[in-house]
Design an enzyme around this catalytic site. Structure first.
Site, PDB file in Angstrom:
ATOM      1  N   ASP A 165      25.620   3.280  38.808  1.00  0.00           N
ATOM      2  CA  ASP A 165      26.742   3.175  38.166  1.00  0.00           C
ATOM      3  C   ASP A 165      27.864   2.308  38.727  1.00  0.00           C
ATOM      4  O   ASP A 165      27.684   1.749  39.930  1.00  0.00           O
ATOM      5  CB  ASP A 165      27.350   4.589  38.855  1.00  0.00           C
ATOM      6  N   HIS A 183      26.928  -5.011  33.171  1.00  0.00           N
ATOM      7  CA  HIS A 183      25.568  -4.543  33.068  1.00  0.00           C
ATOM      8  C   HIS A 183      24.505  -5.769  33.239  1.00  0.00           C
ATOM      9  O   HIS A 183      23.617  -5.744  33.906  1.00  0.00           O
ATOM     10  CB  HIS A 183      25.347  -4.162  31.568  1.00  0.00           C
ATOM     11  N   LEU A 234       3.572  -0.474  44.058  1.00  0.00           N
ATOM     12  CA  LEU A 234       4.798   0.629  43.996  1.00  0.00           C
ATOM     13  C   LEU A 234       4.788   0.964  42.402  1.00  0.00           C
ATOM     14  O   LEU A 234       4.508   0.351  41.553  1.00  0.00           O
ATOM     15  CB  LEU A 234       6.111  -0.478  44.121  1.00  0.00           C
TER      16      LEU A 234
END
Ligand code: FPP
Length: 227
Positions: free
Chosen positions: A2, A19, A113
């Protein structure tokens, strides 16, 4: 993740600039997770509610997902990262869905991962989706309602292939879960930071992990029982 919009606005730029800058923080978070003993990292990239944002912001986000898939998948694969997209991807255009599926297949055997990207994701959707799958199994006579327990339910949740969620980090100063991994949050430690996502880096991630390590996780037991 956020705070992209506010980060950009603070700099006098349009929200989508934030973004784009946020992609570098995504790289930093993945790098950090790979270099530590984190087995799975889930990033909330696009919520089911984000469709209601202005059209041009939604289309820049879609473009960014495309660009990131084009530029990063090879590297992720080389680094042993398994990529999974969780959420209702059927709402995305076919080209993007194909790209996602190809990347998932290419990286399916990687073990260093697991990187889950939550896209068109909502925690309630995840739970309803699991319930629907179990209901279908009951309808088809594969299981009985009595057999449904937490472990059977968990097997239908989108992150079922990764270990239990330990730590949830929210950047951008809000103290909310906002329909993120609701089922998975049951015993997770929550960490909130004012850092805006484009300023998130390895150092901030390490601070969150250090804070997590200092907590006593009791899972319903007493402090004495745990220690
Ligand atoms: C929330 O910030 C962020 C998003 C809705 C988008 C996150 C997307 C990226 C970082 C881009 C690429 C990521 C991947 C994994 C391909 P906000 O816009 O709500 O910020 P605000 O609260 O300041 O308005």
């Amino acid at each position: 993740m956020d705070g992209n919009g506010r980060w950009a606005q603070k700099k006098g730029k349009i929200r989508t600039f934030g973004h784009k800058a946020g992609v570098e923080s995504v790289r930093a978070a993945v790098r950090f997770a790979r270099q530590t003993d984190i087995q799975s990292l889930t990033l909330f990239a696009f919520s089911s509610e984000n469709w209601k944002r202005p059209e041009d912001e939604v289309s820049v986000l879609m473009e960014l997902f495309n660009l990131v898939l084009n530029s990063e998948v090879k590297k992720l694969n080389k680094n042993g990262v398994r990529l999974k997209v969780i959420g209702d991807v059927s709402a995305f255009d076919d080209k993007l869905v194909n790209k996602i599926r190809k990347a998932e297949t290419l990286t399916a055997e990687n073990r260093q991962l697991v990187l889950n990207i939550a896209a068109n994701y909502g925690g309630r959707w995840d739970i309803v989706n699991a319930a629907k799958q179990l209901a279908t199994q009951v309808q088809q006579g594969e299981i009985t309602p009595e057999q449904i327990d937490e472990s059977l339910f968990d097997a239908k949740i989108s992150t079922h292939q990764v270990p239990e969620l330990d730590l949830l980090i929210r950047t951008g100063g809000e103290h909310r879960i906002s329909n993120f991994l609701l089922w998975q949050c049951a015993y997770a430690e929550l960490y909130f930071t004012d850092v805006l996502w484009p300023d998130f880096n390895e150092e901030v991630f390490q601070t969150a992990v250090n804070d997590f390590k200092s907590r006593q996780r009791r899972f319903g037991l007493t402090g004495e029982q745990v220690s």
